[in-house]
Design a protein around this motif. Structure first.
Motif, PDB file in Angstrom:
ATOM      1  N   ARG A   1      27.403  99.447  -3.836  1.00 21.33           N
ATOM      2  CA  ARG A   1      26.585  99.535  -2.687  1.00 21.33           C
ATOM      3  C   ARG A   1      25.868  98.227  -2.493  1.00 21.33           C
ATOM      4  O   ARG A   1      25.150  97.530  -3.570  1.00 21.33           O
ATOM      5  N   LEU A   2      26.002  97.703  -1.307  1.00 22.19           N
ATOM      6  CA  LEU A   2      25.721  96.107  -0.946  1.00 22.19           C
ATOM      7  C   LEU A   2      24.620  96.337  -0.189  1.00 22.19           C
ATOM      8  O   LEU A   2      24.394  97.241   0.591  1.00 22.19           O
ATOM      9  N   ARG A   3      23.650  94.972  -0.108  1.00 20.01           N
ATOM     10  CA  ARG A   3      22.692  95.009   0.889  1.00 20.01           C
ATOM     11  C   ARG A   3      22.697  93.640   1.713  1.00 20.01           C
ATOM     12  O   ARG A   3      23.084  92.729   0.815  1.00 20.01           O
ATOM     13  N   GLY A   4      22.476  93.717   2.832  1.00 18.43           N
ATOM     14  CA  GLY A   4      22.437  92.286   3.484  1.00 18.43           C
ATOM     15  C   GLY A   4      22.293  92.600   4.875  1.00 18.43           C
ATOM     16  O   GLY A   4      21.733  93.838   5.153  1.00 18.43           O
ATOM     17  N   ALA A   5      22.789  91.845   5.838  1.00 20.28           N
ATOM     18  CA  ALA A   5      22.603  91.958   7.357  1.00 20.28           C
ATOM     19  C   ALA A   5      23.237  93.217   7.842  1.00 20.28           C
ATOM     20  O   ALA A   5      24.325  93.841   7.311  1.00 20.28           O
ATOM     21  N   ARG A   6      22.815  94.017   8.839  1.00 23.31           N
ATOM     22  CA  ARG A   6      22.978  95.089   9.189  1.00 23.31           C
ATOM     23  C   ARG A   6      24.304  95.013   9.973  1.00 23.31           C
ATOM     24  O   ARG A   6      24.493  94.253  10.933  1.00 23.31           O
ATOM     25  N   ILE A   7      25.311  95.809   9.585  1.00 24.25           N
ATOM     26  CA  ILE A   7      26.491  95.924  10.439  1.00 24.25           C
ATOM     27  C   ILE A   7      26.344  97.009  11.507  1.00 24.25           C
ATOM     28  O   ILE A   7      26.126  98.177  11.107  1.00 24.25           O
ATOM     29  N   GLU A   8      26.338  96.684  12.597  1.00 26.83           N
ATOM     30  CA  GLU A   8      26.221  97.260  13.856  1.00 26.83           C
ATOM     31  C   GLU A   8      27.507  98.338  14.227  1.00 26.83           C
ATOM     32  O   GLU A   8      28.450  97.892  14.593  1.00 26.83           O
ATOM     33  N   HIS A   9      27.231  99.456  14.601  1.00 24.20           N
ATOM     34  CA  HIS A   9      28.073 100.642  15.066  1.00 24.20           C
ATOM     35  C   HIS A   9      28.369 100.709  16.612  1.00 24.20           C
ATOM     36  O   HIS A   9      27.109 100.247  17.278  1.00 24.20           O
ATOM     37  N   THR A  10      29.450 101.008  17.401  1.00 26.12           N
ATOM     38  CA  THR A  10      29.236 101.218  18.658  1.00 26.12           C
ATOM     39  C   THR A  10      28.499 102.640  19.148  1.00 26.12           C
ATOM     40  O   THR A  10      27.662 102.595  19.949  1.00 26.12           O
ATOM     41  N   ARG A  11      29.107 103.506  18.474  1.00 22.01           N
ATOM     42  CA  ARG A  11      28.363 104.874  18.612  1.00 22.01           C
ATOM     43  C   ARG A  11      28.519 105.908  17.348  1.00 22.01           C
ATOM     44  O   ARG A  11      29.486 106.049  16.699  1.00 22.01           O
ATOM     45  N   GLY A  12      27.461 105.984  16.777  1.00 22.26           N
ATOM     46  CA  GLY A  12      27.259 106.742  15.642  1.00 22.26           C
ATOM     47  C   GLY A  12      28.100 106.425  14.234  1.00 22.26           C
ATOM     48  O   GLY A  12      29.017 105.917  14.562  1.00 22.26           O
TER      49      GLY A  12
END
Lengths: 313, 243
Positions: free
Chosen positions: A215-226
């Motif tokens: 489990r990693l922590r860092g910049a948010r990876i953005e989804h297109t939809r859900g």
């Protein structure tokens, strides 16, 4: 029957071989060593077949007494190794005699250490493998982590010789690694920016990591939809991203299937390196194509095959 | 319906690819996934080490030193053309005894209330259906099933439990599952089976296989205890029929 006695087990020491095959279709993961390369080299150092069973220890190693003559090798995390109190090198074959006590200390760098013993550990195989699957209480020594006073059966030892891994092939776990990733199967569920972020930002290993996943922590990876998908198979190294935009790299004891988007998968040859990143340490991802990954894999296998110097006859 | 005109091949790292055959959860798409897997096993496809079926896709593990991407996807495409449900061997029907309600089926009453039905009716409806196992996964031996009467369609729990006992027969959405090991869960627990869905000591640890049919048999607490004791001693053979 030949055996070795556990004086002190360390926090999470398990029996592992190269893992089981064919049981993922009923939800049982392959298990096996988290750092396959370090495990393989330990076996080769003591003259074992690649699939002989050895020990994986986590952060702190065990203390073991031998009952007969063997060759042993310690690889992986940089744990201080002593034999009857005298310092011994890692990444090299060591000869031990009956009554000798091998002790591994706390990892100075890296997370997983490996101990191979000539003849291999001879616990009964489960579904064709001696690997321990802890959550499923399967394989290894009674399906569990080792404890003080466990007595592990060993296979017949067949000679051995001094051997060591080339110095330049011994990894330096203190540096921040860059691991290679193939996009897919659900990269189309992420925004361009989400994908760019994955390959730009560093990610930190968290305490919640285990043999199932990092489990990693860092910049948010953005989804297109859900982040939900129709459940599908989870590959080795699969990078699952759930609603919080944080990545989880799925490893040897992973769930066989899952219902969350996977942006990509870490290549097999870099999985071991991910598993040696300590909580609080960081790593980076780099994109490669499938064809590129296969080139790297070929080169990597050759490198591993040439990593050990054996004595000239 | 729901089947793609051509399979999609999706990369999954350097050692696996996913063959996706459709875009929805339905029996026909899934039967094609299982048929493709069956043909791969029967023909011993060069370089393929392991396969993992799920609702609408097959994860294929391969060794690129033996077979490259282009050759593998070509072979898979050729097999896909033959991968019709008819190629599969006869399915098994596994009978699963289940004790509904009470402390073992601790959410039967609440589920009944949510559905506006009597508890006995929910149990009876649930036990009367024929279930189909799309795949087994997530945790060892856990079946993903549908086949429930429509009247039992129910939203998942608002607050998932942190622990669900193994053997819990549960429903959520249009699906039914049986928890195989102690795990968190968001499905309503209607009852419990004394059978082990996952038995690490068995030669075949998973009771169910992808493509199986399941029928529940309603049992009372006394029979539950009797079967549980027989299972613990290794003296219970589940009823399995070939359809």
């Amino acid at each position: 029957m030949a055996s070795m006695l556990v004086h002190d087990a360390g926090p999470q020491t398990t029996v592992q071989d190269l893992g089981r095959r064919g049981s993922l279709r009923v939800g049982i993961p392959p298990s096996g060593p988290m750092d396959r390369e370090a495990f393989l080299l330990a076996n080769r150092l003591v003259g074992n077949a690649d699939d002989a069973a050895g020990l994986e220890c986590t952060l702190i190693g065990p203390c073991i007494e031998f009952a007969d003559e063997r060759w042993v090798a310690v690889t992986g995390a940089d744990m201080p190794v002593t034999l009857n109190g005298a310092a011994m090198p890692g990444w090299a074959a060591i000869e031990v005699e009956a009554g000798d006590v091998l002790k591994l200390g706390a990892a100075r760098s890296g997370v997983r250490g490996y101990i191979a013993i000539s003849g291999g550990i001879d616990t009964p195989p489960a579904l064709g493998s001696r690997s321990t699957y802890l959550r499923g209480r399967l394989g290894g020594f009674e399906g569990r982590v080792l404890r003080k006073a466990d007595c592990l059966p060993l296979g017949p030892a067949s000679g051995g010789a001094p051997a060591e891994v080339h110095e330049e092939m011994i990894p330096n776990y203190t540096v921040e690694p860059t691991v290679r990733v193939v996009l897919g199967p659900q990269d189309d569920r992420f925004t361009k920016r989400g994908i760019a972020v994955l390959f730009e930002a560093p990610y930190e290993m968290t305490q919640q990591s285990d043999r199932m996943g990092a489990r990693l922590r860092g910049a948010r990876i953005e989804h297109t939809r859900g982040h939900d998908i129709i459940s599908d198979g989870v590959p080795l190294g699969g990078i699952q991203v759930v609603g919080d935009g944080q990545p989880i790299v799925l490893l040897a004891d992973r769930q066989s299937t899952g219902g969350y988007t996977k942006i990509g998968a870490v290549c097999s040859f870099d999985i071991g390196r991910v598993c040696q990143v300590k909580p609080g340490q960081r790593l980076r991802f780099r994109q490669v194509s499938v064809a590129g990954a296969h080139e790297f894999l070929r080169a990597y296998r050759k490198e591993v095959d040439e990593a050990i110097t054996f004595p000239s006859p | 319906v729901g089947n793609y005109a051509e399979p999609r091949f999706l990369p999954c790292g350097d050692l696996a690819l996913s063959v996706e055959l459709g875009d929805e959860i339905n029996r026909d798409v899934n039967a094609r996934v299982l048929a493709l897997e069956y043909l791969i096993q029967r023909k011993g496809l060069h370089g393929v080490s392991e396969t993992v079926p799920s609702y609408r896709s097959l994860l294929v593990y391969y060794d690129p030193a033996t077979v490259g991407w282009d050759e593998l996807t070509r072979s898979l495409r050729a097999l896909w053309r033959e991968a019709r449900p008819e190629v599969l061997p006869p399915a098994r029907t596994v009978e699963i005894p289940c004790c509904y309600g009470g402390e073992l089926g601790f959410e039967l009453e609440a589920a009944a209330k949510t559905l506006g039905l009597a508890a006995e009716e929910v149990a009876w409806l649930h036990a009367s259906a024929d279930y189909y196992v799309y795949f087994v996964g997530f945790t060892p031996g856990l079946p993903y099933m549908t086949g429930m009467p429509e009247r039992l369609t129910i939203p998942r729990l608002d607050q998932p439990r942190t622990k669900t006992p193994p053997g819990s027969v549960s429903i959520g959405g249009i699906q039914c599952c049986i928890y195989s090991v102690e795990s968190p869960g968001g499905f309503w627990v209607l009852g419990r089976t004394p059978l082990l869905l996952y038995d690490p000591g068995a030669a075949e640890p998973s009771l169910l296989r992808p493509g199986d049919h399941v029928r529940f048999r309603m049992i009372d607490r006394a029979e539950f205890d009797k079967i549980a004791a027989a299972v613990a001693e290794g003296g219970y053979a589940p009823r399995i029929e070939r359809v």
